[in-house]
Design an enzyme around this catalytic site. Structure first.
Site, short mmCIF file in Angstrom:
data_model
loop_
_atom_site.label_atom_id
_atom_site.label_comp_id
_atom_site.label_asym_id
_atom_site.label_seq_id
_atom_site.Cartn_x
_atom_site.Cartn_y
_atom_site.Cartn_z
N LYS A 22 47.78 59.41 42.53
CA LYS A 22 48.02 59.26 41.10
C LYS A 22 48.05 57.79 40.70
O LYS A 22 47.58 57.42 39.65
CB LYS A 22 49.35 59.91 40.70
CG LYS A 22 49.65 59.85 39.22
CD LYS A 22 48.58 60.57 38.39
CE LYS A 22 48.82 60.45 36.91
NZ LYS A 22 47.70 60.99 36.11
N LYS B 53 36.42 64.06 35.73
CA LYS B 53 37.37 65.18 35.81
C LYS B 53 36.86 66.24 36.77
O LYS B 53 37.59 66.75 37.61
CB LYS B 53 37.57 65.82 34.41
CG LYS B 53 38.43 65.05 33.46
CD LYS B 53 39.88 64.96 33.84
CE LYS B 53 40.35 63.75 34.56
NZ LYS B 53 40.14 62.42 34.25
N ASN C 282 54.27 51.00 52.08
CA ASN C 282 53.22 51.34 51.12
C ASN C 282 52.46 50.05 50.84
O ASN C 282 53.06 49.06 50.44
CB ASN C 282 53.82 51.91 49.83
CG ASN C 282 52.74 52.28 48.81
OD1 ASN C 282 51.57 52.43 49.18
ND2 ASN C 282 53.12 52.40 47.55
N GLY C 283 51.15 50.06 51.09
CA GLY C 283 50.36 48.85 50.85
C GLY C 283 49.38 48.65 51.99
O GLY C 283 49.12 49.57 52.77
N HIS D 287 14.59 57.82 32.61
CA HIS D 287 14.46 56.66 33.53
C HIS D 287 14.95 57.01 34.92
O HIS D 287 15.36 56.12 35.67
CB HIS D 287 15.24 55.47 32.94
CG HIS D 287 14.75 55.06 31.60
ND1 HIS D 287 13.57 54.37 31.40
CD2 HIS D 287 15.23 55.31 30.36
CE1 HIS D 287 13.37 54.18 30.10
NE2 HIS D 287 14.38 54.74 29.45
N GLU E 297 36.68 64.99 40.58
CA GLU E 297 37.91 64.61 41.28
C GLU E 297 38.80 65.82 41.59
O GLU E 297 39.64 65.74 42.48
CB GLU E 297 38.68 63.55 40.52
CG GLU E 297 39.33 63.97 39.23
CD GLU E 297 40.17 62.85 38.62
OE1 GLU E 297 40.83 62.10 39.36
OE2 GLU E 297 40.14 62.70 37.40
N GLU F 176 33.72 60.44 31.61
CA GLU F 176 35.05 61.02 31.82
C GLU F 176 34.94 62.49 32.21
O GLU F 176 35.62 62.94 33.13
CB GLU F 176 35.90 60.85 30.55
CG GLU F 176 37.24 61.53 30.57
CD GLU F 176 38.17 61.06 31.69
OE1 GLU F 176 37.86 60.04 32.34
OE2 GLU F 176 39.17 61.76 31.96
N ARG G 93 51.61 62.00 44.23
CA ARG G 93 50.87 60.75 44.46
C ARG G 93 49.74 60.96 45.46
O ARG G 93 48.87 60.11 45.60
CB ARG G 93 51.82 59.67 44.98
CG ARG G 93 52.92 59.27 44.01
CD ARG G 93 54.08 58.58 44.72
NE ARG G 93 53.69 57.31 45.27
CZ ARG G 93 53.82 56.15 44.62
NH1 ARG G 93 54.30 56.13 43.39
NH2 ARG G 93 53.47 55.01 45.17
N TRP H 114 49.31 58.14 52.64
CA TRP H 114 47.93 58.31 52.12
C TRP H 114 47.12 57.32 52.95
O TRP H 114 47.23 56.11 52.78
CB TRP H 114 47.92 57.96 50.63
CG TRP H 114 46.63 58.17 49.93
CD1 TRP H 114 46.08 59.35 49.56
CD2 TRP H 114 45.71 57.15 49.51
NE1 TRP H 114 44.89 59.14 48.90
CE2 TRP H 114 44.63 57.80 48.86
CE3 TRP H 114 45.69 55.77 49.59
CZ2 TRP H 114 43.56 57.12 48.31
CZ3 TRP H 114 44.62 55.09 49.05
CH2 TRP H 114 43.57 55.75 48.41
N CYS I 96 50.79 56.13 49.11
CA CYS I 96 51.97 56.43 49.93
C CYS I 96 53.22 56.50 49.06
O CYS I 96 53.29 55.88 48.01
CB CYS I 96 52.17 55.33 50.97
SG CYS I 96 50.79 55.18 52.10
C1 AGP Z 1 41.70 59.69 36.53
O1 AGP Z 1 41.76 61.10 36.39
C2 AGP Z 1 42.03 59.25 37.93
N1 AGP Z 1 43.28 59.76 38.35
C3 AGP Z 1 41.87 57.76 38.12
O2 AGP Z 1 40.54 57.43 37.85
C4 AGP Z 1 42.77 56.88 37.23
O3 AGP Z 1 42.36 56.92 35.89
C5 AGP Z 1 42.64 55.43 37.74
O4 AGP Z 1 43.13 55.39 39.07
C6 AGP Z 1 43.41 54.42 36.88
O5 AGP Z 1 44.78 54.71 36.91
P1 AGP Z 1 45.75 53.95 35.85
O6 AGP Z 1 45.36 54.42 34.49
O7 AGP Z 1 47.13 54.38 36.24
O8 AGP Z 1 45.53 52.49 36.02
#
Ligand code: AGP
Length: 607
Positions: free
Chosen positions: A602, A484, A100-101, A503, A487, A480, A27, A74, A2
């Site tokens: 974000k 990418k 927010n929270g 396995h 997401e 990773e 965000r 959000w 949020c």
């Molecule tokens: C990565 O592309 C994502 N946006 C997400 O996994 C992110 O790395 C994770 O939320 C951790 O965020 P931070 O590095 O701000 O703690």
């Protein structure tokens, strides 16, 4: 996550709120709304979907008033809907709240208030706050808010306005960030600096258990118990223009192309005149010399960077290193050892799980060293020592340049440790640093061959599932690369240690399954080739990331993406680039919202 904005001043309140919400939109959100006070008349508007739905409606109106709050939601409790969008008002609509929270005890509170005859309009946890404030509203708004927050458990950043006191915004912070912008005859509040920076660079960061009474020409900060707190007004130095797209279609693409510059910048910051620049650390050389174990904890991409860091800390600094996902670290009943240091990795410095672990570790008397990109973030301010990753502002929800920044900064730190622990000679360290300095050019070389990656993305973009495999430091690379892709393109993708194929995952392989194989020159290269052959034997499609000059790879690869030759330790940096581009162009082919992928944020400031 949020986003909260607020404004008190003489300018047009709705447009300032909308611009602020737009600047927080990266965000991630599903609905939005604002509330405006015109003297003692409170009005509000809320819309499901993107911000333009709200701005289209507001554009048809003439809205007067000099105080307002706004919110991008959000969803946590309650589906995305207009009723669940913020602001939420009390039963008599005298008080408006944005939040927010997560209020963890909201159901109990809601039942109590319903027994008092109060009706609720939404399914949200937030609505209990506006109802409680009106319930307690006898003399002062501040007292009503103070009584309300005593009832709440969980995390909250709140902004509140009320008809009863139409000359102020009151904000509260506990577990979710809130910043105050100081203007001339006007003041601002927001969840992060982005929304405020176009108006002022004078900021006050609220800390947990603090509230602020914000008037046009006065900001009073108190603890939740009412004691006055004197806070420093900080001047933000970085350039807001940097937060624009600069001609790229998306922030993510811009940030991918910024990576050579980011690496050069980090090297210039952490290596001054060829010497390591870690003297600012509040961890003494003796503590670093005597450390028996590092415990790295992080989330998502940052956790992947932590996994790479583990390999290199153990290989060169010879320190036992654990890596935990933050949300697991807290609950694993860790046994305390001696001379242990917790390392937190976070781009935002606000990730709730990572921040909670940092606080938990400190409560158990661990020293905490954090690698953070966002200055003045909670982790920046609460860690014992901080190493900035100097990636610059990262707007795209999918982390790209900060991942590379984490790999480079933790690598330099590892070499520094190897120097003070005498586990590498000066010559060995110099050779590694000299190679590191070539990385920006190597990244530029990979970026110059984007057309090939575009073609591969187009070729496989309709596939429903991908597998990413790697070994050693490139097992985290596989994780990773899969993150990418999933997401931003919403395609199911899994990263796996290549040796684990037989396995289980091998059962998934067929002609519809692209397998991204990270197979640069490395200690386990031959084993990777065997794994690639296992995939091919089951008609799997192999997209192989290989070292330049390796022509033999073509006999087992459907597609090859080359990266320049570097030592194995640095291959995760180079291998990440083609996988970022593969994810980006796949998402583009599928028409996905690259910078604000669905359901994601974000900075995940809720647990
Ligand atoms: C990565 O592309 C994502 N946006 C997400 O996994 C992110 O790395 C994770 O939320 C951790 O965020 P931070 O590095 O701000 O703690």
């Amino acid at each position: 996550m949020c986003g909260i904005v607020g404004y008190i001043g003489e300018r047009d309140v709705p447009s300032i709120l909308l611009v602020g919400l737009e600047r927080l939109s990266y965000r991630g959100y599903d609905s939005s709304g604002i509330a405006v006070l015109d003297h003692n008349e409170l009005s509000f508007w809320k819309k499901l979907g993107k911000l333009h739905a709200l701005s289209d409606e507001l554009g048809k109106l003439t809205i007067k008033g000099d105080i307002g709050i706004g919110h991008t939601r959000w969803a946590t409790h309650g589906i995305p809907s207009e009723e669940n969008a913020h602001p939420h008002l009390g039963p008599k609509k005298k008080v408006a709240v944005v939040h927010n929270g997560i209020i963890e005890n909201y159901l109990i509170l809601k039942e109590k208030l319903q027994k008092q005859g109060m009706l609720f309009r939404s399914e949200t946890d937030t609505e209990v706050i506006s109802h409680l404030i009106e319930f307690f509203l006898k003399d002062s708004l501040e007292d009503a808010i103070r009584n309300t927050i005593k009832e709440l458990s969980g995390a909250f950043a709140l902004a509140i306005i009320s008809e009863t006191e139409p000359d102020k915004i009151i904000v509260c912070r506990k577990g979710s960030p809130l910043i105050i912008g100081i203007g001339k005859n006007e003041n601002f509040i927001a969840s992060d600096i982005n929304a405020i920076i176009p108006h002022t660079k004078q900021m006050i960061h609220l800390d947990d258990n603090e509230m602020a009474i914000i008037e046009k020409n006065k900001v009073t900060i108190k603890t939740f118990n009412g004691e006055i707190v004197n806070k420093e007004v900080q001047t933000i130095t970085w350039d807001p223009v940097a937060a624009e797209k600069s001609g790229y279609d998306h922030f993510m693409l811009k940030e991918i192309y910024e990576q050579p510059t980011v690496v050069r910048n980090i090297i210039s910051k952490l290596l001054v005149d060829g010497k390591f620049s870690f003297n600012h650390l509040k961890l003494s050389r003796q503590e670093l010399n005597n450390v028996n174990r590092f415990i790295i904890q992080a989330c998502g991409t940052s956790w992947h960077a932590g996994l790479v860091m583990k390999y290199l800390l153990e290989k060169y600094a010879r320190v036992i290193t654990d890596v935990d996902i933050s949300s697991e670290f807290r609950y694993r009943h860790k046994v305390n050892g001696i001379n242990e240091i917790v390392i937190a990795l976070s781009q935002s410095g606000e990730t709730a799980d990572t921040l909670a672990c940092l606080r938990e570790a400190k409560s158990r008397f661990y020293k905490v060293l954090s690698f953070v990109n966002s200055k003045n973030s909670s982790m920046d301010r609460e860690s014992d020592s901080v190493i900035y990753t100097y990636a610059g502002q990262e707007i795209g929800v999918a982390s790209t340049k900060n991942f590379i920044a984490q790999l480079v900064s933790t690598y330099i730190f590892t070499l520094y440790l190897s120097q003070i622990r005498w586990t590498l000679t000066e010559e060995e360290i110099k050779a590694k640093l000299d190679e590191l300095k070539k990385i920006p050019d190597y990244i530029e070389k990979i970026l110059s061959e984007t057309e090939k990656i575009k073609k591969i993305a187009l070729k496989y973009h309709k596939c429903k599932s991908y597998l990413f495999i790697g070994r050693g430091v490139n097992y985290p690379s596989a994780l990773e690369g899969s993150l990418k892709l999933k997401e931003i393109s919403y395609i199911h993708a899994t990263g796996y240690p290549a040796g684990e194929l037989k396995h289980g995952p091998l059962a998934l392989i067929d002609e519809n399954m692209p397998v991204v194989c990270i197979a640069p020159e490395a200690e386990t290269y031959e084993k990777m080739i065997s794994n690639i052959e296992e995939v091919r034997a089951r008609k799997g499609k192999t997209i192989v990331i290989a070292t330049e000059g390796n022509t033999a790879i073509h006999h087992c690869a459907d597609d090859v993406i080359y990266i320049p030759e570097v030592s194995e330790d640095l291959t995760p940096i180079l291998a990440a680039i083609p996988m970022q581009l593969l994810a980006y162009y796949t998402a583009i082919n599928l028409g996905c919202d690259v910078d604000q992928p669905r359901n994601l944020a974000k900075s995940v400031t809720v647990e």
